[in-house]
Design an enzyme around this catalytic site. Structure first.
Site, PDB file in Angstrom:
ATOM      1  N   LYS A 280       0.835  -1.199   0.000  1.00 55.04           N
ATOM      2  CA  LYS A 280       0.000   0.000   0.000  1.00 55.04           C
ATOM      3  C   LYS A 280       0.875   1.256   0.000  1.00 55.04           C
ATOM      4  CE  LYS A 280      -3.728  -1.970   2.862  1.00 55.04           C
ATOM      5  NZ  LYS A 280      -4.860  -1.766   1.929  1.00 55.04           N
ATOM      6  N   ARG A 354     -10.461 -11.311   1.730  1.00 52.23           N
ATOM      7  CA  ARG A 354     -11.371 -12.322   1.174  1.00 52.23           C
ATOM      8  C   ARG A 354     -10.758 -13.721   1.221  1.00 52.23           C
ATOM      9  NH1 ARG A 354     -11.749  -9.036  -4.269  1.00 52.23           N
ATOM     10  NH2 ARG A 354     -11.457  -7.436  -2.668  1.00 52.23           N
TER      11      ARG A 354
END
Length: 504
Positions: A280, A354
């Protein structure tokens, strides 16, 4: 702070019912509602017989002179008349709908945040409703100062006692006790989210869940990293590979002997998310301390279910990992095998939530639940679509709408979202059963839910609650919501459990 110290921490004020003001009360909080006629001063929302006519007129005149209005959150302080045993009166505007539960929560929260340094508060807001007022005061008073030393800790504290002017009936006491239990569970979730990743890594997170669960009477099971490898939890293991602090899976069970309904809860527990190899940007990465907000909410909800003895069996399955870049981290292009056998091509290691949720969902479905709710700080796309305060709710249509309706009723304002069929093919992989992301940026919240749907067993009512923005407030405090961890969506989850217990 040890796990036992954490579980024993006082997270809110002591709240009780009273039928009269007392000489050691410091501040009286009253509500202001819309006047009966235009150009009239706002009407005082007070308990019956609290003020005589002369006192009421004096209070109303003083507030009018200072320009007090019934605008939501408007605060006005005046000295109390000599006829009252308190020193001050704090009037708070309730807006145009004084019967709205969320308006009362926000008014109570706004009021108590303005009363640092005051010890005892008495309030007439309970003349409208007890439950929302209790939640507002309890959550508005929340503070997290565990890592401040005396030199930076505020010398003022929120009130330690709140007394609500209301009859001491059995029904009122039950409503108060229920609301305190729910609010304290929200505060538990806030504490977990606010604890920095230096002190809340997977093993410690699991230990805190064990202590909280055991104290509440839940059955607790913890799988360590070796067990996760041995039992084939490829998503959790894969995400945790880059960290020196190995992953965990926690299971918490509330058995309801008199119910034939079972609800599975699953929460994303990434104790810190760098994005892994798909790193990130540095700006704002510190907020990723909140990437276990879904897990915190699920743990706190399981505790609430036990405390409230909710008449439905609740099984929480909580994957915990730290997503770090290193020489052992999974790479973009790797293929992993999820628990249950589905293979996934990891195109982006920053779509890790996920992967851990998929493992947990498959394990949760082995318990053959009637309903399954997963919640996660899953996608930045949630904030793009709905902003920072509105959770996205997806899933099987009927249950999705039920969850969203209850979320709106308790003031967490979940919003139902679709899963368009045409997005599914974008999750097809070149080499595996699935890819963990699409090859475009459109409908990111929706496609993430479609990925998770692949792991939900047929016939299970399922809802996915994306709280990427709502779980962590990066702006200033408002209403009963502090800066930092918010505890969303604990109140939604508790409301759903209680609704299922009552209606099936």
């Amino acid at each position: 702070m040890s796990s036992n110290d954490f579980s024993a921490r006082e997270r809110g004020p002591r709240i009780e019912l009273t039928t009269a003001l007392a000489k050691d009360d410091d501040v009286l909080v009253i509500g202001l509602i819309a006047p009966d006629a235009e150009n009239e001063p706002p009407t005082l929302l007070i308990a019956d017989d609290l003020f005589d006519d002369e006192t009421a007129e004096a209070v109303s005149s003083a507030l009018t002179a200072l320009g007090a209005t019934h605008k939501a959150g408007d605060l006005t302080t005046i000295p109390a008349p000599a006829t009252l045993p308190v020193s001050r009166i704090l009037a708070v505007g309730l807006g145009d709908d004084a019967d709205d539960a969320e308006a009362l929560r926000k008014a109570a929260g706004t009021s108590i945040r303005a009363l640092d340094g005051v010890d005892r508060v008495v309030s007439t807001l309970s003349a409208a409703a007890i439950g929302p007022v209790v939640e507002g005061f309890y959550l508005g008073a929340y503070r997290f100062e565990e890592f401040r030393t005396e030199k930076s800790r505020s010398d003022k504290r929120p009130p330690s006692q709140v007394r609500l002017l209301a009859p001491k009936t059995k029904e009122n006491r039950a409503e108060l006790d229920h609301s305190v239990a729910v609010a304290d569970s929200v505060a538990i979730a806030r504490d977990l989210v606010n604890t920095p990743p230096s002190h809340l890594f997977p093993a410690e997170f699991a230990e805190r869940a064990r202590v909280l669960g055991s104290q509440a009477g839940l059955r607790v099971e913890i799988l360590d990293d070796a067990q996760l490898v041995r039992e084939g939890y490829g998503g959790i293991v894969g995400v945790g590979k880059g960290s020196s602090r190995p992953p965990r899976l926690v299971r918490l069970v509330h058995d309801a002997k008199g119910s034939d309904k079972t609800v599975a809860l699953v929460g994303k527990g990434i104790t810190f998310d760098t994005g892994g190899i798909s790193l990130k940007p540095a700006a704002g990465m510190e907020a990723m301390t909140s990437d276990m907000g879904g897990a915190a909410a699920v743990i706190a909800t399981a505790v609430a279910a036990a405390r409230l003895d909710v008449n439905v069996t609740v099984i929480a399955t909580v994957p915990m990992a730290e997503n770090m870049p290193s020489g052992t981290a999974q790479r973009p292009g790797d293929v992993l095998t999820q628990y249950g056998g589905t293979t996934v091509e990891v195109l982006n290691t920053d779509a890790e939530g996920r992967l851990v949720l998929a493992d947990a969902i498959v394990r949760a479905c082995e318990d053959e639940p009637d309903y399954l709710i997963d919640t996660a700080t899953l996608t930045g796309a949630q904030m793009v679509a709905l902003g920072t305060r509105t959770p996205g709710v997806l899933g099987t249509d009927e249950f999705r709408d039920r969850v969203a309706t209850l979320s709106q009723r308790v003031g967490e304002n979940g919003w139902p979202m679709p899963m368009p069929a045409e997005l599914r093919s974008d999750l097809d992989s070149r080499v595996a059963d699935l890819a963990n992301v699409t090859n475009h940026r459109w409908g990111g919240m929706l496609s993430a839910a479609m990925f998770l749907r692949e792991f939900v067993a047929d016939g299970v009512g399922w809802a996915h609650v994306d709280v990427a923005g709502p779980a962590f407030n990066t702006a200033g405090p408002w209403g009963y919501t502090p800066k930092g961890g918010t505890g969303v969506p604990v109140r939604t989850l508790v409301a759903v459990l209680e609704d299922i217990a009552e209606n099936g």
